[in-house]
Design an enzyme around this catalytic site. Structure first.
Site, PDB file in Angstrom:
ATOM      1  N   LYS A 131       0.877  -1.171   0.000  1.00  0.00           N
ATOM      2  CA  LYS A 131       0.000   0.000   0.000  1.00  0.00           C
ATOM      3  C   LYS A 131       0.914   1.221   0.000  1.00  0.00           C
ATOM      4  CE  LYS A 131      -3.519   2.616   2.456  1.00  0.00           C
ATOM      5  NZ  LYS A 131      -4.167   2.894   3.762  1.00  0.00           N
TER       6      LYS A 131
ATOM      7  N   GLY B 258      -8.689   9.082   9.276  1.00  0.00           N
ATOM      8  CA  GLY B 258      -9.095   9.152  10.673  1.00  0.00           C
ATOM      9  C   GLY B 258     -10.170  10.159  10.997  1.00  0.00           C
TER      10      GLY B 258
ATOM     11  N   ASN C  47     -10.159   1.301   9.401  1.00  0.00           N
ATOM     12  CA  ASN C  47      -9.322   1.094  10.579  1.00  0.00           C
ATOM     13  C   ASN C  47      -9.883   1.839  11.790  1.00  0.00           C
ATOM     14  OD1 ASN C  47      -5.757   1.597  11.386  1.00  0.00           O
ATOM     15  ND2 ASN C  47      -7.360   0.544  12.477  1.00  0.00           N
ATOM     16  N   THR C  48      -9.788   3.169  11.768  1.00  0.00           N
ATOM     17  CA  THR C  48     -10.153   3.964  12.936  1.00  0.00           C
ATOM     18  C   THR C  48     -11.567   3.689  13.425  1.00  0.00           C
ATOM     19  OG1 THR C  48      -8.664   5.749  12.237  1.00  0.00           O
ATOM     20  CG2 THR C  48     -10.358   6.312  13.840  1.00  0.00           C
TER      21      THR C  48
END
EC number: 2.8.1.10
Length: 255
Positions: free
Chosen positions: A95, A156, A204-205
């Site tokens: 990535k 995020g 993710n977050t």
């Protein structure tokens, strides 16, 4: 079934490994999510330790590793990090992330394209994180990237699909998988991305920072599945006027 590079995935939910309270919680959440691909920053793992608390549970669960170049500020840094990751982890999957501004973490389009060209030549399977820029995504595809990963919103931020209109163009013109990455803050955001026709999402977050990451991982799993199912079923067209679902006008005229 989703095919990227030389791999096939049943799950269209990709996950991150950061921000979890501990590695046990991370492993459990990723397992419940059904994700088959997890990304991690090379700087967060001890590649010389076979018992590393991030790597070990992922390897044991059969999750594919996607090292990222988070922290790279230019193409040179990213290429160096990629070479280290391939040597240490034995994978040519990457990535590609280049964000020189530590406050907003906006991806640098010029450096990203430059690094992508070099990494593809070196045999990497490159998945670049980038702005929701249709022109840039097409250029990344043309230089040989295996997929593109345009942002939904800043990393995020949990703001969702703020780049909706541009993502639609990217999805429409892409000949490689489109993975919406960054900013997805709720399962409904993930479902929306899938309904648009995105091939996958990376979260993710929203999972790691929730009150119950394991339950949230399950919620995202279901949202991605339902969003994809809705896309494949074909959403009804939007119209600007009302259309009665059960018109009875002729019946009423006879009364």
């Amino acid at each position: 079934m989703l095919k990227i590079g030389d791999k096939q995935f049943e799950s269209r939910l990709f996950t991150g490994t950061g921000k979890f309270a501990n590695s046990r919680l991370m492993a459990e959440a990723i397992q419940v999510s059904g994700s088959q691909l997890a990304t991690m920053a090379l700087k967060r793992v001890d590649v010389n330790d076979q018992q590393d608390d991030i790597l070990l549970p992922l390897v044991q669960a059969g999750v594919n590793l996607l090292p990222n170049t988070s922290g790279a500020k230019n193409a040179k840094d990213a290429v160096f990090a990629a070479q280290l990751a391939r040597e240490a982890l034995g994978t040519n999957w990457l990535k590609l992330e280049i964000h020189p501004d530590p406050k907003y973490l906006m991806p640098d389009p010029i450096e990203t394209l430059s690094a992508a060209e070099q990494l593809v030549r070196e045999g990497f399977i490159v998945l670049p994180y980038c702005h929701a820029d249709p022109v840039l995504c097409k250029r990344l595809e043309e230089v040989g990237c295996a997929a593109v990963m345009p942002l939904g919103a800043p990393i995020g931020s949990n703001k969702g699909i703020v780049s909706h209109d541009f993502l639609e163009i990217i999805i429409d013109q892409a000949n490689v998988p489109v993975v919406v990455d960054a900013g997805i803050g709720s399962p409904s955001h993930a479902a929306r991305a899938m309904e648009m026709g995105a091939d996958a999402v990376l979260v993710n977050t929203a999972i790691a920072a929730s009150n119950d990451p394991v339950a949230m991982a399950k919620a995202f799993k279901l949202a991605v599945e339902s969003g994809r199912m809705a896309y494949e079923a074909g959403l009804a067209c939007k119209v600007s006027h009302a259309v009665a679902s059960s018109p009875l006008t002729s019946f009423l005229d006879e009364l």
